[in-house]
Design a protein around this motif. Structure first.
Motif, short mmCIF file in Angstrom:
data_model
loop_
_atom_site.label_atom_id
_atom_site.label_comp_id
_atom_site.label_asym_id
_atom_site.label_seq_id
_atom_site.Cartn_x
_atom_site.Cartn_y
_atom_site.Cartn_z
N GLU A 127 18.99 18.19 26.66
CA GLU A 127 18.17 18.83 25.64
C GLU A 127 17.44 17.66 24.57
O GLU A 127 16.33 17.59 24.15
CB GLU A 127 18.91 19.79 24.88
CG GLU A 127 17.89 20.89 24.09
CD GLU A 127 17.17 21.95 25.00
OE1 GLU A 127 16.64 22.58 24.56
OE2 GLU A 127 17.51 21.69 26.19
N ARG A 128 18.39 16.89 24.09
CA ARG A 128 18.02 16.16 23.14
C ARG A 128 17.03 15.08 23.80
O ARG A 128 15.97 14.46 22.85
CB ARG A 128 19.09 15.30 22.41
CG ARG A 128 19.86 14.29 23.52
CD ARG A 128 21.06 13.63 22.75
NE ARG A 128 21.62 12.71 23.57
CZ ARG A 128 22.46 12.98 24.72
NH1 ARG A 128 22.84 14.33 24.94
NH2 ARG A 128 23.04 12.20 25.67
N LEU A 135 10.71 13.54 24.20
CA LEU A 135 9.65 13.44 25.11
C LEU A 135 8.52 14.45 24.40
O LEU A 135 7.50 14.02 24.50
CB LEU A 135 9.99 13.71 26.42
CG LEU A 135 10.85 13.08 27.21
CD1 LEU A 135 11.07 13.32 28.50
CD2 LEU A 135 10.23 11.48 27.31
N LEU A 136 9.05 15.47 24.20
CA LEU A 136 8.08 16.69 23.61
C LEU A 136 7.26 15.98 22.29
O LEU A 136 6.05 16.19 22.20
CB LEU A 136 8.74 17.78 23.22
CG LEU A 136 9.37 18.57 24.24
CD1 LEU A 136 9.95 19.93 23.84
CD2 LEU A 136 8.13 18.99 25.34
N ASP A 137 7.85 15.32 21.56
CA ASP A 137 7.06 14.83 20.30
C ASP A 137 5.97 13.87 20.65
O ASP A 137 4.90 14.00 20.37
CB ASP A 137 8.30 13.98 19.38
CG ASP A 137 9.20 15.02 18.84
OD1 ASP A 137 8.94 16.25 18.56
OD2 ASP A 137 10.26 14.65 17.94
N LYS A 138 6.59 12.91 21.94
CA LYS A 138 5.63 12.03 22.26
C LYS A 138 4.42 12.56 22.83
O LYS A 138 3.24 12.24 22.95
CB LYS A 138 6.12 11.01 22.86
CG LYS A 138 7.02 10.04 21.97
CD LYS A 138 7.38 8.83 22.99
CE LYS A 138 8.19 7.78 22.01
NZ LYS A 138 9.16 7.25 22.60
N MET A 139 4.68 13.71 23.66
CA MET A 139 3.73 14.35 24.48
C MET A 139 2.85 15.17 23.49
O MET A 139 1.60 15.17 23.74
CB MET A 139 4.30 15.38 25.37
CG MET A 139 4.79 14.74 26.76
SD MET A 139 5.19 16.10 28.02
CE MET A 139 7.08 16.00 27.79
N TYR A 140 3.31 15.57 22.53
CA TYR A 140 2.42 16.41 21.37
C TYR A 140 1.50 15.52 20.78
O TYR A 140 0.40 15.65 20.57
CB TYR A 140 3.38 16.95 20.42
CG TYR A 140 2.84 17.89 19.39
CD1 TYR A 140 2.28 19.10 19.64
CD2 TYR A 140 2.64 17.29 18.16
CE1 TYR A 140 1.68 19.75 18.89
CE2 TYR A 140 1.88 18.17 17.31
CZ TYR A 140 1.58 19.33 17.63
OH TYR A 140 0.72 20.17 16.55
N GLU A 141 2.08 14.32 20.71
CA GLU A 141 1.11 13.45 20.06
C GLU A 141 0.33 12.61 21.04
O GLU A 141 -0.80 11.78 20.75
CB GLU A 141 1.81 12.06 19.33
CG GLU A 141 2.53 12.76 18.13
CD GLU A 141 3.59 11.56 17.72
OE1 GLU A 141 3.93 10.65 18.20
OE2 GLU A 141 4.70 12.20 16.98
N ARG A 142 0.17 13.21 22.37
CA ARG A 142 -0.65 12.58 23.45
C ARG A 142 -0.26 11.05 23.72
O ARG A 142 -1.14 10.28 24.44
CB ARG A 142 -2.13 12.81 23.14
CG ARG A 142 -2.57 14.27 23.03
CD ARG A 142 -1.88 14.94 24.11
NE ARG A 142 -2.56 16.57 24.25
CZ ARG A 142 -1.91 17.51 23.86
NH1 ARG A 142 -0.75 17.35 23.52
NH2 ARG A 142 -2.54 18.74 24.15
N LYS A 143 0.97 10.75 23.40
CA LYS A 143 1.36 9.37 23.62
C LYS A 143 2.00 9.28 25.22
O LYS A 143 2.20 8.15 25.67
CB LYS A 143 2.54 8.82 22.78
CG LYS A 143 1.55 8.44 21.37
CD LYS A 143 2.74 7.96 20.59
CE LYS A 143 1.74 7.66 19.24
NZ LYS A 143 2.69 7.82 17.90
N LEU A 144 2.28 10.46 25.56
CA LEU A 144 3.07 10.67 26.91
C LEU A 144 2.57 11.78 27.56
O LEU A 144 1.77 12.70 27.07
CB LEU A 144 4.43 10.86 26.56
CG LEU A 144 5.59 9.62 26.58
CD1 LEU A 144 6.99 10.10 26.59
CD2 LEU A 144 5.34 8.67 27.65
#
Ligand SMILES: Nc1nc2c(ncn2[C@@H]2O[C@H](COP(=O)(O)OP(=O)(O)O)[C@@H](O)[C@H]2O)c(=O)[nH]1
Ligand SMILES: [Mg+2]
Length: 325
Positions: free
Chosen positions: A288-289, A294-303
């Motif tokens: 989960e962690r 990853l979600l944070d980074k995807m949200y910022e469109r970095k991933l």
């Protein structure tokens, strides 16, 4: 041999002998999370029961019909397992099938085993559990396994996958056959039943269904019976049992029984692999962690989720190569 294994083997012997208390105990064990070991022991002893699905809207008289069918089969000296699947039911265990008194009578017969399945979190879980319970009853020597499900959606379609013959039950008041077609019920039917033959509107529904089946592209060789029953009066039930038997012999004569059962085994393997991978994915590969990061980074469109999915899948395959093969 480890204590638990010895216990299992002993249990399986009693199961094969069709001992009711053992059947109940093994079903409970199978319904608990980690049941693959038991099922693995049971599987070699299964494969001889004929599976009949009975599906249709709530109140159509499925349970009444199931008890009437079961009684006829008992009269032919057959052993009958009954599984009632009701995702909306908050109960579990007890017999909550239709006419309580008559079902209870039936439950006392030594050649009948009845099990109710209630909601268990996800609907997928319910379908899975139903298949596992059917496997136990199969190994316990049932000649027939009757599976009653409410015709509302994916669960029936999943459960239809374990049934050799699927009977769809409609009633005049359940609305027109178009409803049933929308629900995909006609697609899975091998036999159509209009129950509550004593009610008005029955003939009209029969005619509509005949029309719908003529329109439908016919599966080669099998003439879909469209039958009328009055389950409460035991009318038309013998014809229904005969239709089920004819379907069974049609399937085995044409080799389709074997083909269909092999297809079902293939699906089963897929399901079991998916289940393991899903578990492994959650527990070991994607804690989960890590996902949250990853979600944070995807949200910022970095991933990018498309790229990440590919990377994770490759990681799983590499790990699988190392560990399992
Ligand atoms: N009039 C009439 N009532 C029926 C018939 N079959 C079942 N019923 C009644 O319809 C109700 C629902 O039956 P049940 O078997 O529980 O339906 P299920 O929800 O489809 O399992 C019960 O009160 C039954 O007695 C029938 O052929 N005619
Ligand atoms: Mg019912």
């Amino acid at each position: 041999m480890k204590g638990r294994q010895r216990e299992t083997v002993k249990g399986i012997r009693a199961l094969l002998a069709g001992e009711k208390r053992t059947i109940a105990r093994i079903i409970s064990a199978v319904e608990s999370e980690d049941s693959e070991e038991i099922l693995e022991h049971i599987f070699p002893h299964s494969g001889s029961a004929y599976h009949v699905g009975i599906t249709g809207p709530p109140g159509a008289g499925k349970s009444t019909l199931v008890s009437a069918i079961a009684k006829r089969l008992l009269g032919k000296r057959k052993k009958v397992g009954i599984i009632a699947v009701d995702p909306s039911s908050p109960f579990s265990g007890g017999a909550l099938l239709g006419d309580r008194v008559r079902m209870t009578d039936l439950a006392l017969d030594e050649n009948v085993f009845i099990r109710s399945m209630a909601s268990r979190g996800s609907l997928g879980g319910l379908a899975q559990a139903t298949k596992d319970v059917a496997l136990v009853l199969d190994a316990a020597g049932m000649d027939y396994i009757l599976i009653e499900t409410i015709g509302v959606g994916q669960v029936e379609l999943d459960i239809a996958q374990v049934c050799d013959t699927t009977v769809v039950v409609l009633v005049p008041e359940s609305g027109d056959s178009i409803q049933a077609m929308k629900a995909g019920l006609l697609e899975i039917a091998d036999i159509m039943v209009v129950n509550k033959g004593d009610r008005e509107g029955c003939e009209r529904l029969l005619t509509e269904l005949k029309f719908a089946f003529e329109m439908r592209e016919q599966k080669v060789g099998w003439d879909y019976p469209i039958l009328k029953t009055t389950a409460t009066e035991d009318e038309g039930v013998e014809e229904l049992v005969v239709a089920i038997e004819s379907h069974a012999s049609y399937l085995s004569k044409t080799g389709r029984l074997e083909d269909e059962r092999k297809k079902k085994l293939l699906l089963r393997i897929h399901e079991l692999i998916e289940k393991r991978i899903r578990f492994h994915l959650k527990e070991n590969i994607m804690p989960e962690r890590d996902i949250i990061k990853l979600l944070d980074k995807m949200y910022e469109r970095k991933l990018n989720p498309y790229r990440i999915a590919g990377q994770i899948a490759r990681r799983i395959i590499r790990l699988a190569d190392r560990r399992f093969v």
